[in-house]
Structure formats: C-alpha cells, structure tokens
Design a protein around this motif. Structure first.
Motif, mmCIF file in Angstrom:
data_model
loop_
_atom_site.group_PDB
_atom_site.id
_atom_site.type_symbol
_atom_site.label_atom_id
_atom_site.label_comp_id
_atom_site.label_asym_id
_atom_site.label_seq_id
_atom_site.Cartn_x
_atom_site.Cartn_y
_atom_site.Cartn_z
ATOM 1 N N GLY A 43 -2.760 64.038 28.176
ATOM 2 C CA GLY A 43 -3.942 63.918 29.041
ATOM 3 C C GLY A 43 -4.172 62.497 29.540
ATOM 4 O O GLY A 43 -4.942 62.270 30.459
ATOM 5 N N ARG A 44 -3.510 61.524 28.899
ATOM 6 C CA ARG A 44 -3.631 60.132 29.338
ATOM 7 C C ARG A 44 -2.847 59.887 30.625
ATOM 8 O O ARG A 44 -3.042 58.885 31.298
ATOM 9 C CB ARG A 44 -3.112 59.199 28.223
ATOM 10 C CG ARG A 44 -3.004 57.714 28.592
ATOM 11 C CD ARG A 44 -4.371 57.087 28.769
ATOM 12 N NE ARG A 44 -4.357 55.703 29.243
ATOM 13 C CZ ARG A 44 -4.589 55.330 30.498
ATOM 14 N NH1 ARG A 44 -4.815 56.234 31.431
ATOM 15 N NH2 ARG A 44 -4.601 54.057 30.829
ATOM 16 N N ARG A 83 -3.452 68.991 36.152
ATOM 17 C CA ARG A 83 -3.073 67.828 36.969
ATOM 18 C C ARG A 83 -1.646 67.965 37.489
ATOM 19 O O ARG A 83 -1.345 67.564 38.610
ATOM 20 C CB ARG A 83 -3.186 66.544 36.145
ATOM 21 C CG ARG A 83 -4.611 66.097 35.976
ATOM 22 C CD ARG A 83 -4.695 64.875 35.087
ATOM 23 N NE ARG A 83 -6.083 64.664 34.672
ATOM 24 C CZ ARG A 83 -6.434 64.192 33.489
ATOM 25 N NH1 ARG A 83 -5.519 63.869 32.602
ATOM 26 N NH2 ARG A 83 -7.707 64.043 33.192
ATOM 27 N N SER B 584 -17.326 65.329 31.737
ATOM 28 C CA SER B 584 -16.937 66.737 31.697
ATOM 29 C C SER B 584 -15.562 66.934 31.044
ATOM 30 O O SER B 584 -15.292 68.000 30.514
ATOM 31 C CB SER B 584 -16.935 67.335 33.109
ATOM 32 O OG SER B 584 -15.855 66.810 33.849
ATOM 33 N N VAL B 585 -14.686 65.933 31.054
ATOM 34 C CA VAL B 585 -13.351 66.159 30.464
ATOM 35 C C VAL B 585 -13.266 65.733 28.992
ATOM 36 O O VAL B 585 -12.363 66.162 28.284
ATOM 37 C CB VAL B 585 -12.207 65.459 31.244
ATOM 38 C CG1 VAL B 585 -12.155 65.952 32.680
ATOM 39 C CG2 VAL B 585 -12.293 63.945 31.173
ATOM 40 N N PRO B 587 -13.212 65.756 25.274
ATOM 41 C CA PRO B 587 -13.305 66.858 24.305
ATOM 42 C C PRO B 587 -14.267 66.561 23.154
ATOM 43 O O PRO B 587 -14.574 67.444 22.378
ATOM 44 C CB PRO B 587 -11.880 66.991 23.756
ATOM 45 C CG PRO B 587 -11.041 65.948 24.410
ATOM 46 C CD PRO B 587 -11.927 65.030 25.170
ATOM 47 N N TYR B 588 -14.723 65.329 23.038
ATOM 48 C CA TYR B 588 -15.525 64.953 21.863
ATOM 49 C C TYR B 588 -16.976 64.631 22.189
ATOM 50 O O TYR B 588 -17.732 64.255 21.301
ATOM 51 C CB TYR B 588 -14.885 63.738 21.173
ATOM 52 C CG TYR B 588 -13.481 64.028 20.724
ATOM 53 C CD1 TYR B 588 -13.266 64.765 19.561
ATOM 54 C CD2 TYR B 588 -12.395 63.612 21.460
ATOM 55 C CE1 TYR B 588 -11.983 65.066 19.157
ATOM 56 C CE2 TYR B 588 -11.107 63.902 21.066
ATOM 57 C CZ TYR B 588 -10.908 64.633 19.913
ATOM 58 O OH TYR B 588 -9.647 64.935 19.510
ATOM 59 N N GLU B 607 -11.930 59.344 20.268
ATOM 60 C CA GLU B 607 -10.691 59.436 19.502
ATOM 61 C C GLU B 607 -9.531 58.734 20.203
ATOM 62 O O GLU B 607 -8.430 58.671 19.671
ATOM 63 C CB GLU B 607 -10.338 60.896 19.257
ATOM 64 C CG GLU B 607 -11.227 61.585 18.244
ATOM 65 C CD GLU B 607 -10.977 61.066 16.828
ATOM 66 O OE1 GLU B 607 -9.867 61.267 16.318
ATOM 67 O OE2 GLU B 607 -11.889 60.450 16.255
ATOM 68 N N GLY B 608 -9.749 58.274 21.409
ATOM 69 C CA GLY B 608 -8.726 57.489 22.093
ATOM 70 C C GLY B 608 -7.634 58.289 22.787
ATOM 71 O O GLY B 608 -6.535 57.789 22.963
ATOM 72 N N CYS B 609 -7.929 59.520 23.210
ATOM 73 C CA CYS B 609 -6.878 60.326 23.842
ATOM 74 C C CYS B 609 -6.550 59.827 25.241
ATOM 75 O O CYS B 609 -5.418 59.905 25.683
ATOM 76 C CB CYS B 609 -7.254 61.803 23.873
ATOM 77 S SG CYS B 609 -8.666 62.208 24.924
ATOM 78 N N GLY B 610 -7.559 59.355 25.964
ATOM 79 C CA GLY B 610 -7.301 58.803 27.289
ATOM 80 C C GLY B 610 -7.439 59.782 28.434
ATOM 81 O O GLY B 610 -7.147 59.448 29.576
ATOM 82 N N THR B 611 -7.897 60.998 28.140
ATOM 83 C CA THR B 611 -8.061 61.987 29.203
ATOM 84 C C THR B 611 -9.071 61.504 30.251
ATOM 85 O O THR B 611 -8.898 61.721 31.449
ATOM 86 C CB THR B 611 -8.511 63.330 28.598
ATOM 87 O OG1 THR B 611 -7.510 63.738 27.684
ATOM 88 C CG2 THR B 611 -8.667 64.401 29.650
ATOM 89 N N ALA B 613 -9.696 58.378 31.055
ATOM 90 C CA ALA B 613 -9.126 57.299 31.850
ATOM 91 C C ALA B 613 -8.268 57.867 32.971
ATOM 92 O O ALA B 613 -8.250 57.351 34.091
ATOM 93 C CB ALA B 613 -8.304 56.367 30.964
ATOM 94 N N ALA B 614 -7.555 58.962 32.647
ATOM 95 C CA ALA B 614 -6.711 59.583 33.666
ATOM 96 C C ALA B 614 -7.551 60.300 34.705
ATOM 97 O O ALA B 614 -7.133 60.472 35.844
ATOM 98 C CB ALA B 614 -5.738 60.561 32.998
ATOM 99 N N ALA B 615 -8.757 60.731 34.306
ATOM 100 C CA ALA B 615 -9.590 61.527 35.214
ATOM 101 C C ALA B 615 -10.476 60.674 36.113
ATOM 102 O O ALA B 615 -10.847 61.105 37.200
ATOM 103 C CB ALA B 615 -10.452 62.494 34.407
ATOM 104 N N ASN B 619 -10.924 54.655 38.698
ATOM 105 C CA ASN B 619 -10.195 53.796 37.762
ATOM 106 C C ASN B 619 -11.096 52.812 37.026
ATOM 107 O O ASN B 619 -10.735 51.658 36.839
ATOM 108 C CB ASN B 619 -9.095 53.012 38.490
ATOM 109 C CG ASN B 619 -7.836 53.843 38.616
ATOM 110 O OD1 ASN B 619 -7.664 54.819 37.876
ATOM 111 N ND2 ASN B 619 -6.970 53.487 39.539
ATOM 112 N N GLU B 622 -10.750 52.261 31.051
ATOM 113 C CA GLU B 622 -9.475 51.777 30.540
ATOM 114 C C GLU B 622 -9.341 52.143 29.075
ATOM 115 O O GLU B 622 -10.334 52.163 28.352
ATOM 116 C CB GLU B 622 -9.402 50.247 30.687
ATOM 117 C CG GLU B 622 -9.027 49.797 32.087
ATOM 118 C CD GLU B 622 -7.597 50.142 32.477
ATOM 119 O OE1 GLU B 622 -6.914 50.876 31.731
ATOM 120 O OE2 GLU B 622 -7.150 49.682 33.548
ATOM 121 N N MET B 623 -8.120 52.408 28.647
ATOM 122 C CA MET B 623 -7.859 52.650 27.238
ATOM 123 C C MET B 623 -7.408 51.315 26.643
ATOM 124 O O MET B 623 -6.475 50.693 27.151
ATOM 125 C CB MET B 623 -6.760 53.691 27.054
ATOM 126 C CG MET B 623 -7.079 55.046 27.639
ATOM 127 S SD MET B 623 -8.700 55.651 27.169
ATOM 128 C CE MET B 623 -8.485 55.812 25.397
#
Lengths: 135, 639
Positions: A43-44, A83, B584-585, B587-588, B607-611, B613-615, B619, B622-623
């Motif tokens: 997902g990153r 995506r 909205s994205v 998960p936590y 938890e640091g997944c980064g979803t 940041a990608a969404a 931009n 940042e992770m």
C-alpha cells in the motif's frame, strides 16, 4: 547482445519480501533482472513511484503484496489492487503496455511462487522488448 | 560499506572484492571493505573500529536478509549513532542464493547503491514508548497450550486460555500409552488439565473461539465468542442423569465416530471444565422445543435452553497460537481403500481401541467381526512423504507405529504384526532403543517398502506391497490394517492465521520468523507458536516448544514499556488541504481530522504502513525514512 530488462520490484516487508527470502533459503534460481525495494506494505507504493520508474527507464515494475485478507496492515493490499487497476489504465493512455506492471500476492512461505512469477514476468518483458519510455 | 562473504554463501557466487571496490568510489561512501563473517565478533569489532577510525556516521552491511541480522548490526551502531544510520543490503537470500556469479555481482552492486541512497536520506528517531498489557492469550488447549499457559501463570502473569472444543486436552487426551516409556497418556495429562482449571492466574474459556483482533504488540485487543453449552457449568454435577434421559444418538467425534454419544454429552470422563454440553445441532430441546427430557431429569437445574453466546473482550500483551493438528483426510487415500472398509482404520482410531476408556474398553478387535485380529498390518507414511499427498515427514509415526505393534502383541499373544515402512526415523531420546526392542523382542515383521494396494477378499484384507530389500512382491492377508496417517495443520489454524496475519504453508503449519533461530516466533512481534500448529512433533517436543513460547512471551510482558517503531507517517500540516483521503484509507484510524480541518497523525496508533502517503493527492504525507525522495533515488540507481 540479448535484451536484459531492468525491473524494479516493490516487495512488502511481511509477505513478498519474506517470500523472496524463502526462495533464497530454498535456493530456487530465477533471473537477476529484478532488483527489490523493500517497503513496509504494498500500500506504500505510490502510483508516482511506478510512473517514476518507467520514466527513468525501467522496462517493468513488479509489486508483491500479501494475499487478500492476509495484509499485515489489514487492508493495504486492497488499496494496492485498486491502484494497480487505475495505473494500468494510465499506462495504456501513456502508450506503455500495461503488462509491464505486474501485481502478485506472495506469502512468506511461497518461495517457489515468487521465483516462478518473477521468471514469468521477466520472460514476458523480454518478449515485449525495451520500454518505449526508456529509449 | 561492509560486504560480508558469509563464508562461501555470498563470496562463492558474488565477486565481493569487486563489489567493495566499486562501492568505494560511490558518492557518500568513504570506506569499503569485505570480511569473511561480518556477524561474528571480529566482524562486529571491525565495524566498531572503522566507525571510530574513519569517523563514519552511517553504515551499510551487505550480507544476509535484514530479518536475519538487522538487529545485530543496528545494536553495534547504536553505541555510536542512531540505529537508523545502519542499513542492511540483502545480497544473500535475494542475490547469491538465487543467481549466478556475474549477474549476481551486478545485482549486488545495484542493491548496495540503492541501500546507500536510502541511508543518505534516513533521519534519526527515538523509539516511541508504549505501555504493555501484562496478560497473555493462549489459543488451543492441547498439551502445548496447557503447558505454555501453566508456565506463564506460574511466573505470576495472567493467561486467557481459549479452547474451541468443549474440553481442553486436545489429541493427547485420546491417546492410550505414550512412547517410548509407555506412560498412560491420560494419567500424565489430566493432572495438568486440573491445574489449568484451578490456577488463579488462568482464565479458561473453553467452547470458545477468538473472532476479532486489533491493536499491536503489547496492546492487542481481542474478542472471544463463547458458544452456549445450554448447561450451567457451575451447577452441573456431572451425575449423568441427563445423558441417560437423552433420546438422541449421534456419532462421537472423540471416539473417531466409532461409538455413539447422546446429544447431551461430556467428551470424556476427565473433561475440563467438568460439565455436560448440549450439541446444538443434534438436540431436540432447542428451538423448536419438542423435547425437554434432560431438563426434567436434571436435579441440579443446570440446563438452560435459552443460553446465549457470550462475547468476551480482553486486552493482552502477547499471543501464543497452539491450535494443534489434524489427521490428513482419510478419504484422500483411495489406494488404501479407506472409507469402504470397517477393517481399515487410522492410527488414531487404533489409539482409541487401545484405550481402556475407548469404545472397545481397551480390547483390540477386528471391527467387522468383533473378534481379536490374528494378523495386523501397520502402514507408515500413509499420506506422508508422498508427492501425491503430503510431501512432509509427519515425524511421530515411526515411533507410535512401533508402540502400536508392541501393544498389539501384548494384547494378542499369538498375533502376527507387519509394519510397512520407508525408513525408520527414531531420533528422540531412547527412541532407537525402543524400536530395536520392538524389532527384536516382540518379533514384529518390518517390511521395507510401500504398499501399492489394499483390497478385501472375503473375510481378509489383502495388502500388496514390495519388499525393497529383497525386491520381492509381498502379499499379506490381514484381519486389520492400521494406517499411520499424515499429520497436517488444522483447517481452523488457517482461520486463526488469517485473524492474526501470520502465514501458513501447504500443510497448514504456521510459518516461523526464522526456521532455526526463531522457531517459536511469528514474523509479527508479540505472536508466538507452540506445538503441532508449527510442525508435526511428539509430546516432549511440543512441551519444550510450549515452554519456549512461554519464556518468549514472558520476556515481552515483563517489561513495563515496549519500544514501538517510530517510522510512522508525518503530515505536512501547513500544506494539507484537508481533503480527508488519508483518513479514509488508514486501517488504524491513526489519521484524524483536527479542529483546523487538517489531517493529524496519532503517533501511538500509526503502524507505519504508508498507505496514506501513497494516497495523499498533494504529496503532503511522508513516511519517516521511507520518504518519496528516498524511494525515487533508489529507483534511479536501480534502473
């Protein structure tokens, strides 16, 4: 000289990266065209990374995540799936064959699967030839 | 830049000297060398020495997978600077072990360059400290779950023990006598079961299943669903009047369906908790109400048809999965005729036959006639070590089959026993001696070879096989055939694994963090394994593993605070437009809208997944240490 594609692989830490490690532990050979970037979750993978990779000359981009329902972060892989569908359309628009982007679910135990899908993907990219973006 | 040879593991394939030489000239690299074993003490000292001599402020170790030694090298660097200035480049598992020399060397250089680029962008962070819930959840009440629960409880910590079935005890409660000492299985197990029920630190939730889990290491939140027994555990006196009155007869799973039981039942006399349970699917008393025989007979007034499932919520710091094994589905072994014949049984059915409390009262019989069998064929590796079925060795069958043959000879003195085997694997303490004794003293016919076919001819079960030592065809006309079925993980382990986000292999066995060095740990922190859920093993191994898992869990929950990874999401609040996509994205629920309308990241929840940041469309997320810029640099040097 035969065409050796350059492929970037985004592997999630918990499943696909561990699956790639498993391929190593089991000594299952696969082509060396793929260089991994470890991310915590599939997902990153920002769509911009994929576009960036093609822009910089990658011939293919591979994304490896956990199987549906197995995501370490609950639902990151579902985002990735959405995506990737979107990105494939975008690539098509840009004149890049969407087959150059591949998403696979690889669990930590699936070393064999990792090696198999990488080999398949490399062969597929070899058939497609160099990416138009890279030229 | 420290490039490890890993003996010949890396250096035998990758030209490490060339890699080190090329990296020596890479921007940012001021020192580059190779060493035979970087993880060894001299290797670690080399890193220390060079940090001091060269004044290094960052280190890349090119060696094995970070899952193997990241902690080793980070702890070396921690004496000098933040651990985030140490990165590992995986040139073993994902390079030298899977590629040939020239291409492996090229790939190693790319991996190293990308790692240097990532390291250059890393920043220093202190770990986030979170409190620890000093309680452990154990899933599965077989011998492994029982042992691990007792160990933790004895150390003074609280345990929640969840068991799916009506009683704890697992498969060990079904066994007769145990190899190689022939202790009675129930006699050594039941005192432990009673200890569980009486221990002030153990909360036993039998007839229950974990349905939901959230949170993270040290702070898991679980929901447990306790099924209604329709019998009040506190009131039931186990007098058995209800069972006598019950008109419904169904197969008894504890007896491998070879004996009937009533709809109201106690799995076995020593069950814990000691109570009757109504089988919801079989009972006529539950809606629609057509029968109430048991309730009328129950003097203790323990029966309540209106009992509802109960949802119990618990907070725990660590979780141990001990969900055990199943026998490989016998109907898959068509070549051995299972399912069609009463006189071809599984090893667990034979085990029940040997048990004094079993369906035959401890007598060995030929099921179709009820008479003692004069000739018995035992077949090892039924479904194991077989590419048509399960490729793995089930580990315990050589031993229990020898035990079966021995006990058979003790019961039927003039009987003849044959054991078909591929190899004899007797690696435990006293095991080889046990096998030798069975072969010599008990005069068992060991035939080395596989059985090709089993079929019935009149009263006999005909077994066709090959003796691979003599090369001759073997035919045995037997009264009874016992299949030493393969052990596989439970189907329900798959559900549990999904719930806790841990992986299972093809045999449904849980995947460890490392097969040798972390055999009881899951890849996710705070989750541990015990017993056959991880791999087939005998009782002493399951008990040892249970204690190992307990000590791992204890080491975790005995701390007051845990360090949580600080590599989380950071919102650029100045530029955030407040669109809410990240919210909205996530998960936590870690991203929340503040009173200023902008997104904020709650440190303890991320938890640091980064979803996110990608969404983020602009931009602005940042992770930490996985910033866009770092990843784009990595892409650049790779392609």
């Amino acid at each position: 000289m035969s065409f050796e594609p350059k492929i970037v692989a985004f592997l999630c830490n918990w499943c696909a990266y561990a699956g790639a490690d498993m391929a190593g532990t089991s000594r299952i050979k696969y082509p060396a065209n793929v260089v991994p970037i470890r991310v915590m979750c599939s997902g990153r993978v920002d769509p911009e990374f994929v576009l960036d990779a093609f822009e910089k000359g990658a011939d293919g981009v591979f994304i490896g995540g956990c199987h549906p329902g197995d995501c370490h972060y609950v639902s990151g892989n579902y985002r990735t799936r959405k995506r990737v569908i979107m990105m494939k359309k975008l690539l098509q628009e840009m004149g890049i064959n969407p087959a150059r982007l591949r998403l696979e679910w690889v669990s930590a135990t699936e070393g064999k699967k990792f090696a198999t899908v990488i080999e398949e993907f490399v062969n597929e990219i070899k058939e497609l030839g160099p990416s138009p973006e890279g030229e | 830049m420290f490039v490890c040879h890993c003996g010949v593991n890396i250096a035998g394939v990758v030209d490490v000297e060339r890699v080190a030489e090329e990296m020596r000239h890479y921007p940012g690299v001021v020192f580059s060398t190779t060493y035979q074993y970087m993880c060894s003490d001299p290797g670690q000292n080399l890193i220390r020495q060079k940090i001091e001599e060269e004044g290094l402020d960052g280190v890349v170790v090119a060696a094995c997978s970070p899952s193997m030694h990241e902690e080793t090298f980070r702890s070396v660097c921690r004496d000098y600077f933040s651990e985030y200035r140490c990165e590992m480049a995986n040139i073993r598992e994902q390079d030298s072990w899977v590629h040939e020399s020239e291409e492996a060397t090229e790939k190693a250089i790319k991996i190293l360059k990308a790692t240097v680029e990532k390291l250059k962008g890393n920043e220093d962070f202190e770990p986030i400290l979170v409190p620890v819930e000093k309680k452990v959840l154990v899933i599965g009440g077989g011998i492994a779950g029982i042992q691990t629960a007792l160990d933790i409880a004895d150390a003074g910590y609280k345990v929640i023990l969840v068991e799916k079935e009506a009683s704890i005890g697992g498969h060990m409660a079904q066994l007769s006598e145990t190899f190689p000492t022939l202790d009675c299985s129930q006699c050594i197990l039941t005192p432990k079961m009673v200890s569980v029920s009486r221990h002030p630190n153990i909360k036993l939730l039998a007839y229950s299943e974990v349905t939901e889990v959230s949170g993270y290491v040290g702070n898991f939140e679980v929901k447990i669903r306790q099924k209604p027994r329709y019998v009040d555990v506190d009131k039931c006196t186990v007098c058995g009047d209800c069972e006598d009155a019950c008109p419904v007869v169904v197969p008894n799973a504890f007896e491998m369906d070879r004996e009937p039981r009533k709809a109201i039942y106690i799995p076995f006399p020593q069950a814990v908790p000691s109570t009757y349970t109504i089988d919801r699917d079989a009972c006529l008393g539950l809606a629609p109400l057509t029968c109430a025989e048991c309730r009328e007979k129950c003097e203790a007034d323990a029966i309540n048809y209106d009992m509802m499932p109960r949802i119990i919520e618990e907070k725990v710091g660590a979780i141990i999965i001990a969900t055990g094994y199943d026998m490989y589905d016998k109907s898959n072994l068509v070549e051995y005729g299972y399912g069609d014949d009463d006189d071809i049984i599984t090893s667990l059915e034979f085990e029940r036959m040997l048990s004094a409390s079993g369906p035959t009262g401890g007598n060995i019989i030929k099921p179709s006639t009820g008479k003692p069998p004069k000739k018995v064929v035992f077949i090892q590796c039924a479904g194991s070590r077989d590419r048509q079925h399960m490729p793995h060795c089930s580990s315990i069958c050589c031993m229990y089959t020898a035990k079966h043959a021995l006990l058979y000879k003790h019961h039927v003195h003039d009987g003849e026993a044959y054991i078909f085997y591929i190899d004899i694997r007797a690696t435990g303490k006293g095991y080889e001696e046990f096998i030798a004794n069975v072969m010599e003293e008990e005069r068992i016919n060991y035939v080395r070879g596989k059985v090709a076919k089993i079929f019935r001819e009149g009263d006999d079960i005909v077994v066709w096989g090959v003796d691979t030592l003599t090369g001759r065809k073997v035919e045995v006309r037997a009264d009874l055939v016992v299949l030493a079925m393969a052990l596989v993980g439970k189907e329900t382990t798959r559900d549990v694994a999904k719930l806790f986000k841990v992986a299972v292999d093809e045999g449904i066995f849980l995947k460890e963090a490392h097969p040798k060095l972390k055999p009881v740990e899951a890849l996710s922190r705070g989750i541990y394994y015990a017993g056959c859920a991880q791999a087939p093993k005998d009782i002493p191994a399951a008990v040892a593993q249970a204690s190992a898992a307990a000590s791992k869990a204890l080491a975790l929950i005995s701390k007051d605070e845990l360090e949580k990874d600080p590599l989380i999401a950071v919102v650029d609040e100045e530029h955030c437009s407040g669109c809410g996509v990240c919210i909205s994205v996530c998960p936590y629920g870690a991203l929340q809208r503040g009173s200023d309308g902008k997104a904020h990241c709650i440190e303890a929840l991320c938890e640091g997944c980064g979803t996110c940041a990608a969404a983020c469309p602009s931009n602005n997320i940042e992770m930490r240490n996985y910033r866009d810029e770092q990843i784009e640099k990595m892409i650049e040097v790779i392609v």
